[in-house]
Design a protein around this motif. Structure first.
Motif, PDB file in Angstrom:
ATOM      1  N   GLY A  16      17.210  34.128  54.184  1.00  0.00           N
ATOM      2  CA  GLY A  16      18.324  35.151  53.395  1.00  0.00           C
ATOM      3  C   GLY A  16      17.364  35.965  52.534  1.00  0.00           C
ATOM      4  O   GLY A  16      16.293  35.946  52.250  1.00  0.00           O
ATOM      5  N   GLU A  17      18.327  36.865  51.930  1.00  0.00           N
ATOM      6  CA  GLU A  17      17.666  37.668  50.970  1.00  0.00           C
ATOM      7  C   GLU A  17      18.466  37.661  49.669  1.00  0.00           C
ATOM      8  O   GLU A  17      19.757  37.883  49.894  1.00  0.00           O
ATOM      9  N   LEU A  18      18.096  37.884  48.291  1.00  0.00           N
ATOM     10  CA  LEU A  18      19.106  37.893  47.369  1.00  0.00           C
ATOM     11  C   LEU A  18      18.244  39.136  46.249  1.00  0.00           C
ATOM     12  O   LEU A  18      17.147  39.216  46.205  1.00  0.00           O
ATOM     13  N   VAL A  19      19.336  39.971  46.142  1.00  0.00           N
ATOM     14  CA  VAL A  19      18.892  41.173  45.387  1.00  0.00           C
ATOM     15  C   VAL A  19      18.868  41.019  44.030  1.00  0.00           C
ATOM     16  O   VAL A  19      19.675  40.461  43.396  1.00  0.00           O
ATOM     17  N   ILE A  20      17.630  41.291  43.228  1.00  0.00           N
ATOM     18  CA  ILE A  20      17.556  41.337  41.804  1.00  0.00           C
ATOM     19  C   ILE A  20      17.581  42.695  41.359  1.00  0.00           C
ATOM     20  O   ILE A  20      16.644  43.467  41.627  1.00  0.00           O
ATOM     21  N   GLU A  21      18.603  42.931  40.373  1.00  0.00           N
ATOM     22  CA  GLU A  21      18.683  44.448  39.602  1.00  0.00           C
ATOM     23  C   GLU A  21      17.709  44.436  38.804  1.00  0.00           C
ATOM     24  O   GLU A  21      17.575  43.397  37.889  1.00  0.00           O
ATOM     25  N   VAL A  22      17.292  45.618  38.279  1.00  0.00           N
ATOM     26  CA  VAL A  22      16.387  45.764  37.286  1.00  0.00           C
ATOM     27  C   VAL A  22      16.885  46.856  36.437  1.00  0.00           C
ATOM     28  O   VAL A  22      17.292  48.059  36.774  1.00  0.00           O
ATOM     29  N   TYR A  23      17.098  46.795  35.062  1.00  0.00           N
ATOM     30  CA  TYR A  23      17.723  47.731  34.002  1.00  0.00           C
ATOM     31  C   TYR A  23      16.660  47.854  33.122  1.00  0.00           C
ATOM     32  O   TYR A  23      15.925  46.765  32.587  1.00  0.00           O
ATOM     33  N   PRO A  24      16.546  49.172  32.730  1.00  0.00           N
ATOM     34  CA  PRO A  24      15.514  49.487  31.430  1.00  0.00           C
ATOM     35  C   PRO A  24      16.267  49.044  30.256  1.00  0.00           C
ATOM     36  O   PRO A  24      15.425  48.891  29.158  1.00  0.00           O
ATOM     37  N   ASP A  25      17.553  48.716  29.962  1.00  0.00           N
ATOM     38  CA  ASP A  25      18.149  48.561  28.645  1.00  0.00           C
ATOM     39  C   ASP A  25      19.445  47.777  29.131  1.00  0.00           C
ATOM     40  O   ASP A  25      20.124  48.048  30.118  1.00  0.00           O
ATOM     41  N   GLU A  26      19.817  46.547  28.398  1.00  0.00           N
ATOM     42  CA  GLU A  26      20.730  45.700  28.667  1.00  0.00           C
ATOM     43  C   GLU A  26      22.192  46.559  28.695  1.00  0.00           C
ATOM     44  O   GLU A  26      22.980  46.430  29.417  1.00  0.00           O
ATOM     45  N   SER A  27      22.321  47.489  27.806  1.00  0.00           N
ATOM     46  CA  SER A  27      23.473  48.375  27.821  1.00  0.00           C
ATOM     47  C   SER A  27      23.846  49.174  29.110  1.00  0.00           C
ATOM     48  O   SER A  27      24.941  49.891  29.273  1.00  0.00           O
ATOM     49  N   GLU A  28      22.814  49.316  30.120  1.00  0.00           N
ATOM     50  CA  GLU A  28      22.992  50.018  31.348  1.00  0.00           C
ATOM     51  C   GLU A  28      23.620  48.936  32.354  1.00  0.00           C
ATOM     52  O   GLU A  28      23.911  49.414  33.570  1.00  0.00           O
ATOM     53  N   ILE A  29      23.628  47.719  31.946  1.00  0.00           N
ATOM     54  CA  ILE A  29      24.143  46.831  33.137  1.00  0.00           C
ATOM     55  C   ILE A  29      26.052  47.155  33.396  1.00  0.00           C
ATOM     56  O   ILE A  29      26.540  47.350  32.133  1.00  0.00           O
ATOM     57  N   ASP A  30      25.962  47.471  34.379  1.00  0.00           N
ATOM     58  CA  ASP A  30      27.553  47.598  34.756  1.00  0.00           C
ATOM     59  C   ASP A  30      28.385  46.378  34.157  1.00  0.00           C
ATOM     60  O   ASP A  30      27.761  45.162  34.494  1.00  0.00           O
ATOM     61  N   PRO A  31      29.149  46.536  33.316  1.00  0.00           N
ATOM     62  CA  PRO A  31      29.882  45.513  32.848  1.00  0.00           C
ATOM     63  C   PRO A  31      30.702  44.574  33.707  1.00  0.00           C
ATOM     64  O   PRO A  31      30.766  43.084  33.557  1.00  0.00           O
ATOM     65  N   ARG A  32      30.761  45.052  34.911  1.00  0.00           N
ATOM     66  CA  ARG A  32      31.529  44.323  36.053  1.00  0.00           C
ATOM     67  C   ARG A  32      30.561  43.336  36.372  1.00  0.00           C
ATOM     68  O   ARG A  32      30.970  42.344  37.260  1.00  0.00           O
ATOM     69  N   TRP A  33      29.076  43.499  36.295  1.00  0.00           N
ATOM     70  CA  TRP A  33      28.273  42.724  36.715  1.00  0.00           C
ATOM     71  C   TRP A  33      28.382  41.078  35.999  1.00  0.00           C
ATOM     72  O   TRP A  33      28.255  40.308  37.073  1.00  0.00           O
ATOM     73  N   TRP A  34      28.774  41.069  34.958  1.00  0.00           N
ATOM     74  CA  TRP A  34      28.927  39.612  34.497  1.00  0.00           C
ATOM     75  C   TRP A  34      29.889  38.946  35.032  1.00  0.00           C
ATOM     76  O   TRP A  34      29.886  37.710  35.427  1.00  0.00           O
ATOM     77  N   GLY A  35      31.247  39.409  35.176  1.00  0.00           N
ATOM     78  CA  GLY A  35      32.350  38.875  35.450  1.00  0.00           C
ATOM     79  C   GLY A  35      32.906  38.793  36.761  1.00  0.00           C
ATOM     80  O   GLY A  35      33.865  38.402  37.201  1.00  0.00           O
ATOM     81  N   ARG A  36      32.298  39.740  37.794  1.00  0.00           N
ATOM     82  CA  ARG A  36      32.692  40.180  38.611  1.00  0.00           C
ATOM     83  C   ARG A  36      32.806  39.000  39.710  1.00  0.00           C
ATOM     84  O   ARG A  36      31.764  38.230  39.811  1.00  0.00           O
ATOM     85  N   PRO A  37      33.973  38.573  40.135  1.00  0.00           N
ATOM     86  CA  PRO A  37      34.201  37.502  41.039  1.00  0.00           C
ATOM     87  C   PRO A  37      33.297  37.577  42.414  1.00  0.00           C
ATOM     88  O   PRO A  37      32.917  38.754  42.858  1.00  0.00           O
ATOM     89  N   PHE A  38      32.854  36.432  42.765  1.00  0.00           N
ATOM     90  CA  PHE A  38      31.840  36.220  43.841  1.00  0.00           C
ATOM     91  C   PHE A  38      32.756  36.220  45.160  1.00  0.00           C
ATOM     92  O   PHE A  38      33.776  35.641  45.075  1.00  0.00           O
ATOM     93  N   ASP A  39      32.423  36.939  46.251  1.00  0.00           N
ATOM     94  CA  ASP A  39      33.016  36.711  47.544  1.00  0.00           C
ATOM     95  C   ASP A  39      32.044  35.697  48.260  1.00  0.00           C
ATOM     96  O   ASP A  39      31.171  35.664  48.826  1.00  0.00           O
ATOM     97  N   LEU A  40      32.802  34.421  48.249  1.00  0.00           N
ATOM     98  CA  LEU A  40      32.004  33.093  48.299  1.00  0.00           C
ATOM     99  C   LEU A  40      32.011  33.050  49.893  1.00  0.00           C
ATOM    100  O   LEU A  40      31.306  32.115  50.418  1.00  0.00           O
ATOM    101  N   SER A  41      32.718  33.725  50.663  1.00  0.00           N
ATOM    102  CA  SER A  41      32.652  33.545  52.124  1.00  0.00           C
ATOM    103  C   SER A  41      31.480  34.637  52.523  1.00  0.00           C
ATOM    104  O   SER A  41      31.153  34.172  53.584  1.00  0.00           O
ATOM    105  N   ALA A  42      30.884  35.369  51.897  1.00  0.00           N
ATOM    106  CA  ALA A  42      30.044  36.346  52.256  1.00  0.00           C
ATOM    107  C   ALA A  42      28.801  36.236  51.322  1.00  0.00           C
ATOM    108  O   ALA A  42      27.633  36.984  52.075  1.00  0.00           O
ATOM    109  N   GLU A  43      28.812  35.778  50.200  1.00  0.00           N
ATOM    110  CA  GLU A  43      27.657  36.094  49.450  1.00  0.00           C
ATOM    111  C   GLU A  43      27.284  34.632  48.754  1.00  0.00           C
ATOM    112  O   GLU A  43      28.056  33.798  48.614  1.00  0.00           O
ATOM    113  N   PHE A  44      25.977  34.753  48.399  1.00  0.00           N
ATOM    114  CA  PHE A  44      25.520  33.441  47.589  1.00  0.00           C
ATOM    115  C   PHE A  44      26.191  33.572  46.140  1.00  0.00           C
ATOM    116  O   PHE A  44      26.376  34.449  45.537  1.00  0.00           O
ATOM    117  N   GLY A  45      26.547  32.344  45.717  1.00  0.00           N
ATOM    118  CA  GLY A  45      27.148  32.378  44.117  1.00  0.00           C
ATOM    119  C   GLY A  45      26.260  32.415  43.095  1.00  0.00           C
ATOM    120  O   GLY A  45      26.386  31.798  41.918  1.00  0.00           O
TER     121      GLY A  45
END
Length: 574
Positions: free
Chosen positions: A95-124
């Motif tokens: 499979g493949e896991l995407v690693i996101e790259v950000y020039p600054d932590e403030s640019e991370i989408d706040p939902r990135w941290w706490g967004r629930p995983f769809d455990l039937s379709a994505e790795f946890g």
């Protein structure tokens, strides 16, 4: 080198890894069950960051992530259910896991941290790289609690740090979740889980239903607050206390917390959840998976701290042995106990120690004088931080116990206002310092810790290890559908209720079941031991003697053997 200014996503691709399906482990099933039940509280995502040393570039980060994915099956697992509705774990070979790259932590989408995983379709698990000054500086990762617990989070962080320091670093062998499932479904594993349920039942039947059955705070605050204690003095004190008692640092802190909690709430025993890491069995130390579960500890408080420490050591060792069980079965055990006893298990006080997963190996033993310890107390700090959304009233988390003691206390300010939260943390430090050169008697706790015991007037009663108020029992009964009036009082160590219903044929069984189902959040109430049903209230409804003089339509405990299965709040009742 890849241009960081244009990089947005990286792909960690893997193939040829181990694969297969198996029943979900107990830990996975338990977390999946409470995720399904959650509504607003989303504590099922754990986050961590790892500093990236200079010289480590993006390809090296991708290689490290790929190595983790190949080594640990739990990081490349999705979940489904079989025809019977049972959870199944499916381990993917590629499979493949995407690693996101950000020039600054403030640019991370706040939902990135706490967004629930769809455990039937994505790795946890998900990763993000933060860059700065033309290079990667920090790796952020988040894992689903189904994928791993706090120990897993720290294991992954340490393994990433080791691979960043040495790309040839060999990760240790460890069991996989499919191995864990096989162990749990074996005859020995099933016996162990059943023993765990029996241990819970024994402890809950004798314990206070709620430690914080105290009068509401008068400070006018509401909601949770969380404070952190940073104490080098407590760390030095622990050197002395552990040398004298032979107990571990964690056990000493647990005992101090338990003793002060019982003192503050006026109990002669302490009941709390101690989260068991369940990593003492062979092969579980470096296990990447969710294996930690609640362990219920009931502790009689001895006359002095050293006795509480020794009792805590024995209780924790015994309790942790039974730290793996099926939560669905546990709810049945709780339901039976709550129905029969007329109480509710509130899970109000919790102790969690994650310091063992953060501890640096090879720390040299220290020697310090009492004068040095007292001088170190001048550097103690208490800081309030953002509280988490947790279904508890009081939780102590242990983060560090070596060079410095770092404790995090979260409490409901409706019962423990902010000043008491800070005072409780400082009280633990003071108790440990006082215990550095002597045993501390229970009678000294207020003077030593600065924490006062509650003052309870005549409206309070200690019934079956629970502090209750008859007026709270009356309010509980008045919330039962159909009940139009009621009175409750204590007689010969039991709670007795007299009540009137709109429908005089209402069964006491329905009344009791409905009362127990409404105990959530009522910390000073319990369902009566004896019910008396009348056709009308007396002329003086506040006088129990007037109620006792009335004709009785029905009288009894309201309990019967053929109660519905499950917890009372989930049962079909009025």
């Amino acid at each position: 080198m890849q241009d960081l200014r244009s990089a947005q996503h990286l792909a960690a691709r893997f193939g040829g890894a181990s694969a297969g399906t198996a029943p979900a482990t107990l830990g996975q099933r338990n977390v999946l069950a409470w995720i399904v039940r959650q509504h607003t509280e989303r504590s099922d995502v754990l986050t961590r960051s790892v500093e990236i040393p200079a010289g480590v570039r993006l390809p090296g980060i991708v290689d490290a992530v790929r190595t983790l994915l190949v080594r640990h099956e739990g990081l490349r697992t999705t979940f489904t259910t079989d025809a019977a509705g049972e959870w199944i774990q499916r381990v993917h070979p590629d499979g493949e896991l995407v690693i996101e790259v950000y020039p600054d932590e403030s640019e991370i989408d706040p939902r990135w941290w706490g967004r629930p995983f769809d455990l039937s379709a994505e790795f946890g698990v998900r990763f993000a790289v933060i860059t700065g000054a033309g290079r990667p500086v920090r790796l952020q990762f988040a894992i689903s609690h189904v994928t791993g617990d706090f120990a897993t989070r720290e294991i992954l962080a340490h393994q990433l740090e080791a691979m960043f320091a040495d790309p040839q670093h060999h990760l240790p062998e460890a069991r996989q979740p499919r191995d864990q499932a096989a162990d749990e479904t074996s005859p020995a594993g099933r016996r162990r889980a059943e023993a765990g349920l029996r241990a819970w039942d024994r402890a809950m039947r004798k314990a206070p239903q709620c430690m914080l059955s105290i009068a509401p705070a008068t400070a006018g605050e509401s909601g949770p607050r969380q404070a952190v204690l940073y104490s080098p003095a407590a760390a030095l004190a622990l050197d002395h206390v552990t040398a004298r008692t032979g107990a571990s640092r964690s056990t000493v802190v647990f005992a101090a917390y338990a003793m002060l909690l019982a003192h503050r709430t006026g109990h002669d025993s302490c009941a709390m959840i101690a989260v068991s890491g369940n990593r003492f069995r062979l092969g579980a130390r470096d296990y990447v998976g969710t294996i930690a579960q609640d362990a219920f500890v009931r502790l009689d408080i001895a006359a002095a701290l050293d006795g509480v420490i020794q009792d805590s050591r024995a209780s924790l060792m015994s309790t942790y042995r039974f730290g793996q069980y099926d939560t669905a079965r546990l709810y049945e055990v709780m339901g039976r106990m709550e129905y029969e006893r007329g109480t509710r298990f509130h899970r109000d006080c919790v102790f969690t120690d994650i310091s063992v997963h953060r501890r640096m190996p090879g720390a040299e033993p220290r020697t310090s004088t009492l004068a040095q310890m007292r001088e170190a107390a001048s550097r103690t700090r208490v800081t309030f931080i953002t509280a988490r959304d947790l279904p508890v009233l009081c939780e102590l988390q242990v983060y560090e116990l070596d060079e410095q003691v770092t404790l995090v206390l979260q409490a409901d300010t409706g019962l423990l206002p902010s000043c008491e939260i800070e005072g409780f943390l400082r009280g633990i430090e003071r108790l440990l310092m006082a215990a550095a050169d002597r045993d501390v008697e229970a009678a000294e706790l207020a003077a030593v810790s600065g924490i006062a015991a509650p003052v309870r007037g005549p409206g309070w009663h200690l019934i079956d290890s629970c502090w209750i108020r008859p007026d709270a029992v009356r309010r509980l009964l008045l919330d039962v559908p159909g009940v139009t009036d009621a009175v409750a009082y204590v007689r010969d160590g039991s709670v007795v209720a007299h009540l009137v219903c709109a429908d005089p044929t209402t069964s006491l069984f329905d009344i009791h079941l409905s009362a127990v189902a409404r105990l959530r959040g009522r910390y000073t109430a319990m369902a009566p031991h004896l019910y008396h049903l009348h056709a009308a209230r007396p002329g003086h409804p506040d006088d129990p003697a007037a109620w006792r003089s009335l004709p009785v339509l029905a009288s009894g405990t309201g309990r019967r053997a053929d109660r519905p299965a499950g917890r009372p709040e989930e049962m079909p009742c009025r």
